[in-house]
Design a protein around this motif. Structure first.
Motif, PDB file in Angstrom:
ATOM      1  N   ALA A 159       0.848  -1.213   0.000  1.00 52.83           N
ATOM      2  CA  ALA A 159       0.000   0.000   0.000  1.00 52.83           C
ATOM      3  C   ALA A 159       0.876   1.253   0.000  1.00 52.83           C
ATOM      4  N   GLN A 160       2.066   1.165  -0.582  1.00 54.20           N
ATOM      5  CA  GLN A 160       3.000   2.298  -0.566  1.00 54.20           C
ATOM      6  C   GLN A 160       2.781   3.220  -1.740  1.00 54.20           C
ATOM      7  N   ASP A 161       2.145   2.748  -2.806  1.00 54.36           N
ATOM      8  CA  ASP A 161       1.723   3.658  -3.872  1.00 54.36           C
ATOM      9  C   ASP A 161       0.414   3.132  -4.399  1.00 54.36           C
TER      10      ASP A 161
ATOM     11  N   CYS B  17      14.917 -10.054  -8.139  1.00 51.23           N
ATOM     12  CA  CYS B  17      14.205  -9.261  -9.134  1.00 51.23           C
ATOM     13  C   CYS B  17      14.038  -7.804  -8.728  1.00 51.23           C
ATOM     14  N   HIS B  18      14.071  -7.519  -7.438  1.00 49.19           N
ATOM     15  CA  HIS B  18      13.858  -6.137  -7.004  1.00 49.19           C
ATOM     16  C   HIS B  18      14.852  -5.236  -7.743  1.00 49.19           C
ATOM     17  N   ALA B  19      14.348  -4.215  -8.443  1.00 50.17           N
ATOM     18  CA  ALA B  19      15.204  -3.389  -9.305  1.00 50.17           C
ATOM     19  C   ALA B  19      16.279  -2.655  -8.510  1.00 50.17           C
ATOM     20  N   SER B  20      17.465  -2.540  -9.099  1.00 55.22           N
ATOM     21  CA  SER B  20      18.551  -1.822  -8.426  1.00 55.22           C
ATOM     22  C   SER B  20      19.583  -1.316  -9.424  1.00 55.22           C
ATOM     23  N   ALA B  21      20.337  -0.292  -8.984  1.00 56.87           N
ATOM     24  CA  ALA B  21      21.395   0.315  -9.789  1.00 56.87           C
ATOM     25  C   ALA B  21      22.725   0.027  -9.119  1.00 56.87           C
ATOM     26  N   TRP B  22      23.767  -0.210  -9.911  1.00 62.61           N
ATOM     27  CA  TRP B  22      25.049  -0.680  -9.385  1.00 62.61           C
ATOM     28  C   TRP B  22      26.208   0.156  -9.897  1.00 62.61           C
TER      29      TRP B  22
ATOM     30  N   HIS C  63      13.976   5.956 -12.315  1.00 60.63           N
ATOM     31  CA  HIS C  63      14.495   6.004 -10.945  1.00 60.63           C
ATOM     32  C   HIS C  63      15.881   5.367 -10.894  1.00 60.63           C
ATOM     33  N   GLU C  64      16.002   4.181 -11.493  1.00 66.54           N
ATOM     34  CA  GLU C  64      17.300   3.476 -11.444  1.00 66.54           C
ATOM     35  C   GLU C  64      18.341   4.205 -12.275  1.00 66.54           C
ATOM     36  N   MET C  65      17.918   4.724 -13.425  1.00 64.72           N
ATOM     37  CA  MET C  65      18.893   5.430 -14.267  1.00 64.72           C
ATOM     38  C   MET C  65      19.350   6.738 -13.606  1.00 64.72           C
TER      39      MET C  65
ATOM     40  N   TYR D 184      23.916   9.784 -11.382  1.00 68.61           N
ATOM     41  CA  TYR D 184      24.625  10.362 -10.221  1.00 68.61           C
ATOM     42  C   TYR D 184      26.027   9.721 -10.121  1.00 68.61           C
ATOM     43  N   TYR D 185      26.104   8.389 -10.315  1.00 66.20           N
ATOM     44  CA  TYR D 185      27.416   7.711 -10.275  1.00 66.20           C
ATOM     45  C   TYR D 185      28.342   8.332 -11.317  1.00 66.20           C
ATOM     46  N   LEU D 186      27.800   8.543 -12.523  1.00 69.89           N
ATOM     47  CA  LEU D 186      28.619   9.081 -13.629  1.00 69.89           C
ATOM     48  C   LEU D 186      29.066  10.510 -13.335  1.00 69.89           C
TER      49      LEU D 186
ATOM     50  N   HIS E 102      20.258  10.875  -3.633  1.00 66.69           N
ATOM     51  CA  HIS E 102      20.432   9.788  -4.612  1.00 66.69           C
ATOM     52  C   HIS E 102      19.083   9.254  -5.081  1.00 66.69           C
ATOM     53  N   GLU E 103      18.114   9.238  -4.161  1.00 67.21           N
ATOM     54  CA  GLU E 103      16.790   8.700  -4.522  1.00 67.21           C
ATOM     55  C   GLU E 103      15.970   9.682  -5.339  1.00 67.21           C
ATOM     56  N   ALA E 104      16.370  10.959  -5.279  1.00 64.57           N
ATOM     57  CA  ALA E 104      15.536  11.995  -5.911  1.00 64.57           C
ATOM     58  C   ALA E 104      15.848  12.196  -7.390  1.00 64.57           C
TER      59      ALA E 104
ATOM     60  N   ALA F 290       8.297  -8.689   4.765  1.00 65.46           N
ATOM     61  CA  ALA F 290       7.713  -8.934   3.437  1.00 65.46           C
ATOM     62  C   ALA F 290       7.967  -7.764   2.489  1.00 65.46           C
ATOM     63  N   LYS F 291       8.751  -6.799   2.955  1.00 69.14           N
ATOM     64  CA  LYS F 291       9.141  -5.636   2.135  1.00 69.14           C
ATOM     65  C   LYS F 291      10.639  -5.716   1.914  1.00 69.14           C
ATOM     66  N   TYR F 292      11.064  -5.648   0.661  1.00 70.81           N
ATOM     67  CA  TYR F 292      12.452  -5.890   0.254  1.00 70.81           C
ATOM     68  C   TYR F 292      13.502  -5.287   1.183  1.00 70.81           C
ATOM     69  N   HIS F 293      13.315  -4.036   1.552  1.00 69.51           N
ATOM     70  CA  HIS F 293      14.370  -3.278   2.232  1.00 69.51           C
ATOM     71  C   HIS F 293      14.676  -3.777   3.638  1.00 69.51           C
ATOM     72  N   ILE F 294      13.795  -4.623   4.206  1.00 68.24           N
ATOM     73  CA  ILE F 294      14.074  -5.173   5.538  1.00 68.24           C
ATOM     74  C   ILE F 294      15.048  -6.346   5.390  1.00 68.24           C
TER      75      ILE F 294
ATOM     76  N   PRO G 191      18.422   1.169   4.292  1.00 67.65           N
ATOM     77  CA  PRO G 191      17.666   2.188   5.038  1.00 67.65           C
ATOM     78  C   PRO G 191      16.580   2.795   4.157  1.00 67.65           C
ATOM     79  N   TYR G 192      15.485   3.300   4.793  1.00 73.19           N
ATOM     80  CA  TYR G 192      14.330   3.693   3.982  1.00 73.19           C
ATOM     81  C   TYR G 192      13.954   5.172   4.084  1.00 73.19           C
ATOM     82  N   ILE G 193      14.419   5.851   5.164  1.00 68.79           N
ATOM     83  CA  ILE G 193      14.030   7.257   5.335  1.00 68.79           C
ATOM     84  C   ILE G 193      14.498   8.087   4.158  1.00 68.79           C
ATOM     85  N   ARG G 194      15.475   7.598   3.402  1.00 73.46           N
ATOM     86  CA  ARG G 194      15.981   8.261   2.193  1.00 73.46           C
ATOM     87  C   ARG G 194      14.862   8.505   1.177  1.00 73.46           C
ATOM     88  N   TYR G 195      13.865   7.595   1.127  1.00 78.51           N
ATOM     89  CA  TYR G 195      12.784   7.775   0.167  1.00 78.51           C
ATOM     90  C   TYR G 195      11.802   8.846   0.638  1.00 78.51           C
ATOM     91  N   PHE G 196      11.573   8.931   1.945  1.00 74.33           N
ATOM     92  CA  PHE G 196      10.710  10.007   2.464  1.00 74.33           C
ATOM     93  C   PHE G 196      11.383  11.353   2.175  1.00 74.33           C
TER      94      PHE G 196
HETATM   95  C1  LIG Z   1      13.017  -0.019  -6.937  1.00 73.67           C
HETATM   96  C2  LIG Z   1      13.960   0.679  -5.985  1.00 73.67           C
HETATM   97  N1  LIG Z   1      15.149  -0.141  -5.754  1.00 73.67           N
HETATM   98  C3  LIG Z   1      16.173   0.420  -4.862  1.00 73.67           C
HETATM   99  C4  LIG Z   1      16.542   1.836  -5.346  1.00 73.67           C
HETATM  100  O1  LIG Z   1      16.756   2.044  -6.548  1.00 73.67           O
HETATM  101  O2  LIG Z   1      16.560   2.722  -4.480  1.00 73.67           O
HETATM  102  C5  LIG Z   1      17.383  -0.518  -4.827  1.00 73.67           C
HETATM  103  C6  LIG Z   1      17.188  -1.571  -3.752  1.00 73.67           C
HETATM  104  C7  LIG Z   1      17.643  -0.906  -2.490  1.00 73.67           C
HETATM  105  C8  LIG Z   1      18.667   0.161  -2.913  1.00 73.67           C
HETATM  106  N2  LIG Z   1      18.609   0.174  -4.380  1.00 73.67           N
HETATM  107  C9  LIG Z   1      19.556   0.620  -5.237  1.00 73.67           C
HETATM  108  O3  LIG Z   1      19.458   0.473  -6.428  1.00 73.67           O
HETATM  109  C10 LIG Z   1      20.792   1.334  -4.693  1.00 73.67           C
HETATM  110  N3  LIG Z   1      21.987   0.607  -5.114  1.00 73.67           N
HETATM  111  C11 LIG Z   1      20.827   2.746  -5.260  1.00 73.67           C
HETATM  112  C12 LIG Z   1      21.968   3.543  -4.626  1.00 73.67           C
HETATM  113  O4  LIG Z   1      21.830   3.850  -3.427  1.00 73.67           O
HETATM  114  O5  LIG Z   1      22.963   3.836  -5.294  1.00 73.67           O
HETATM  115  C13 LIG Z   1      13.210   0.909  -4.669  1.00 73.67           C
HETATM  116  O6  LIG Z   1      13.329   0.107  -3.770  1.00 73.67           O
HETATM  117  N4  LIG Z   1      12.375   1.972  -4.536  1.00 73.67           N
HETATM  118  C14 LIG Z   1      12.141   3.008  -5.525  1.00 73.67           C
HETATM  119  C15 LIG Z   1      11.038   3.868  -4.942  1.00 73.67           C
HETATM  120  C16 LIG Z   1      10.797   3.449  -3.534  1.00 73.67           C
HETATM  121  C17 LIG Z   1      11.549   2.144  -3.314  1.00 73.67           C
HETATM  122  C18 LIG Z   1      10.580   0.960  -3.168  1.00 73.67           C
HETATM  123  O7  LIG Z   1      10.324   0.302  -4.187  1.00 73.67           O
HETATM  124  O8  LIG Z   1      10.091   0.741  -2.035  1.00 73.67           O
END
Ligand SMILES: C[C@H](N[C@H](C(=O)O)[C@@H]1CCCN1C(=O)[C@@H](N)CC(=O)O)C(=O)N1CCC[C@H]1C(=O)O
Ligand SMILES: [Zn+2]
Length: 619
Positions: free
Chosen positions: A275-277, A346-351, A377-379, A384-386, A404-406, A504-508, A513-518
């Motif tokens: 229920a996050q979006d 499968c949870h999307a991520s950038a490296w 979001h991932e790009m 930012y890395y580049l 980084h999240e913004a 049941a939420k990936y980030h746990i 950490p999650y406050i970065r998204y807020f």
């Molecule tokens: C889909 C997105 N995946 C994360 C992200 O891209 O932030 C992944 C997994 C955790 C960190 N991560 C990274 O890729 C880091 N390596 C990036 C970095 O710090 O350099 C995600 O989890 N999101 C997007 C919106 C809200 C939240 C969610 O879906 O709840």
């Protein structure tokens, strides 16, 4: 390269310290590359062998970090004159989990890898297997020959995600919601309890009270907690109005025996597993039905769009601003579709592979608008890395994690405008009228406003666990208290301490950490406002599309190049042209203002907010 700023002849220790940093930087990039590569190998192929390689490589990396930490802390770096040199030593002086004795570090890494594996390979049975055959036309004696296990192959991406968005069957949604939690969170509860103990041991070895305090260090602010609470107080009215409106719409759909008009919303009806979006409920709740849909998923499918097309659309937006394109290794090594021959995370991520050349995205891309936003979001992370690639390795981070999240989300705010979607022929026609505008603002609010309480409560819960304010015995009860208080949602089935719903939420299990998204969901509107001004946009903020604005790109690049070489407050000042060095809710409130006025009007004869006397079950 900070050598230019180093003034020789100062404290001799400083000259030596500076030399040490040069050697460290080279080694750090090499060790980091090897560590990230082994992490990537595991994340893109979850085998026992890849897990063992990752665990071994992690120990080697920790030894290197410990060695560097011993050297660094032998310098009197606090007396150094050069602010950049001092800042580099300050970052080096926090060793992290590598401070743990080897046996404990091994256990921590082993738990971490295995929780990630459990989450990423969780499967559930389809609802049809659960439903007693009630339809008399059903041929009752056709046996379900295949055993349960064979059919229980639904994974979170894309199967369960699609069901949550598409199904409008209350019981099927409740089944899927519970089954996912049984197969993911519930299974890692014991491991997580031990993980918390070891994490806190590490935090204390670094001089912090607990791991939550160590995480908050990234924001370099001793008013961080109160700043967050102030932001939430300003944003709560927006959320309450959206919540009241959506609740009313869901009552008319599911019936007032399922949802109380002054109660929480059952968490499984909002189109998203957490229920996050709430984008999933847009089409049957939008203010003015019958207007051209703003969810361009059908057009994407109709045009046979591929994941690669989606990545090219995103890259083209970045380069239209004069920002950097994705380098060849990105296209060579990224995994942008779910493989069929192996299990991956499968949870999307950038490296960032730390060598200034290799950058990748791993995403099980589905052909949906939601995933097109995630691609941006991932790009944004890759961009930012580049942009900070020439900084010393210790400065190759976001100004703070929220920055980084913004990045990607700011660009996605422009991409999502009807004007832009039409420009890239993902939208045939635009409802360019006040009702169309309300529909548009509503669709963005379902993504951004609905997220705010979830983005806040995730780490309110975790900080509480790390600090011990929440005891291990009440982890799940506390979770649902916070979910009720901040999000106004409730579980469709009774929850107990046998369950572990945060898990049941990936980030746990992923321990991100999650406050970065807020923080990001607030500052991305500050960034959007600043970039729109730089682009010369006139008119309401929500109509701005910075596409092809080199001025906006230049301003963004100026900020991103800094990495973490300066405190984020300085980066914020540059971004806003000196207006502020703080997080500020005014731009997000300005952006949504027309919608908030409309919602207040719609809600004026109804109750805002919610009550419930048992957070562990919907009333
Ligand atoms: C889909 C997105 N995946 C994360 C992200 O891209 O932030 C992944 C997994 C955790 C960190 N991560 C990274 O890729 C880091 N390596 C990036 C970095 O710090 O350099 C995600 O989890 N999101 C997007 C919106 C809200 C939240 C969610 O879906 O709840
Ligand atoms: Zn991110």
């Amino acid at each position: 390269d900070i050598s230019a700023k180093y003034v020789s002849g100062d404290n001799p220790d400083e000259a030596e310290g500076f030399e040490f940093l040069q050697t460290y930087d080279k080694r750090a990039s090499q060790e980091c590359y090897l560590s990230v590569l082994s992490n990537w190998a595991y994340a893109t192929n979850l085998t026992e062998e890849n897990k063992q390689n990752l665990l071994e490589r992690s120990l080697v990396y920790a030894e290197f970090q410990k060695e560097a930490w011993k050297n660094a802390t032998s310098f009197a770096w606090k007396q150094f004159k050069n602010p950049s040199t001092r800042r580099l030593f300050k970052f080096l002086s926090i060793l992290g989990t590598a401070a743990l004795p080897t046996e404990k570090l091994k256990e921590l890494n082993e738990i971490s890898a295995s929780m990630e594996d459990t989450y990423s390979t969780s499967k559930i049975c389809p609802y049809s297997l659960q439903v007693v055959i009630t339809d008399e036309s059903e041929n009752l004696d056709d046996d379900k020959s295949s055993s349960e296990e064979e059919n229980c192959t639904l994974s979170l991406e894309p199967d369960i995600t699609r069901i949550l968005k598409k199904s409008q069957n209350y019981d099927e949604l409740a089944y899927v919601w519970k089954a996912w939690r049984d197969s993911s969170g519930k299974k890692i509860r014991k491991r997580y309890e031990r993980f918390v103990e070891l994490s806190n041991d590490a935090a204390r070895l670094n001089g912090f009270a607990d791991m939550g305090e160590m995480w908050r260090e990234s924001y370099e602010s001793d008013t961080f907690l109160e700043d967050l609470e102030n932001l939430w107080k300003q944003l709560l009215p927006l959320y309450e109005n959206l919540h009241a409106y959506v609740r009313r719409k869901l009552i008319s759909k599911y019936g007032n025996d399922k949802i109380r008009p002054d109660g929480p919303i059952p968490a499984h009806l909002l189109g998203n597993m957490w229920a996050q979006d709430w984008a999933g409920v847009q089409e049957f709740t939008e203010p003015y039905p019958g207007k051209p849909s703003l969810d361009v998923t059908p057009q994407m499918v109709e045009q046979n769009m591929t994941a690669l097309d989606m990545f090219n659309i995103s890259e083209e937006f970045f380069s239209s601003l004069g920002l950097k394109e994705m380098p060849p290794p990105f296209w060579e090594h990224s995994v942008i579709e779910k493989p069929t021959d192996r299990e991956i995370v499968c949870h999307a991520s950038a490296w960032d592979f730390c060598n200034g050349k290799d950058y990748r995205i791993k995403q099980c891309t589905d052909i949906t608008m939601q995933d097109l936003i995630t691609v941006h979001h991932e790009m944004g992370h890759i961009e930012y890395y580049l942009q900070y690639a020439d900084q010393p390795s210790l400065f190759r981070e976001g100004a703070n994690p929220g920055f980084h999240e913004a990045v990607g989300d700011v660009l996605a705010l422009s991409v999502s405008t009807p004007k832009h979607l039409k420009a890239i022929s993902l939208l045939n026609e635009i409802a360019d009228d006040p009702e169309g505008d309300i529909n548009y603002l509503y669709s963005i609010a379902l993504d951004k406003i609905s997220f705010l309480p979830f983005g806040y409560l995730m780490d309110l819960w975790r900080w509480g666990i790390f600090s011990g304010n929440t005891s291990v015995e009440e982890m799940n009860t506390k979770w649902w208290e916070l979910r009720l208080k901040y999000q106004g949602v409730c579980p469709p089935v009774k929850r107990t301490e046998e369950d572990f719903d945060p898990g049941a939420k990936y980030h746990i299990p992923g321990n991100t950490p999650y406050i970065r998204y807020f923080v990001s969901f607030v500052i991305q509107f500050q960034f959007h406002k600043a970039l729109c001004e730089a682009a010369g946009h006139e008119g309401p903020l929500y109509k701005c599309d910075i596409y092809q604005s080199k001025e906006a790109g230049k301003l963004l690049s100026q900020v991103l190049q800094l990495g973490s070489s300066k405190p984020w407050t300085e980066a914020m000042k540059i971004m806003t042209g000196g207006k502020t060095n703080k997080m500020d809710a005014a731009p997000i409130i300005e952006y949504f203002d027309p919608l908030i006025q409309w919602l207040k009007e719609q809600n004026k004869n109804y109750t805002l907010g919610w009550t419930s006397n048992d957070p562990t079950i919907c009333p």
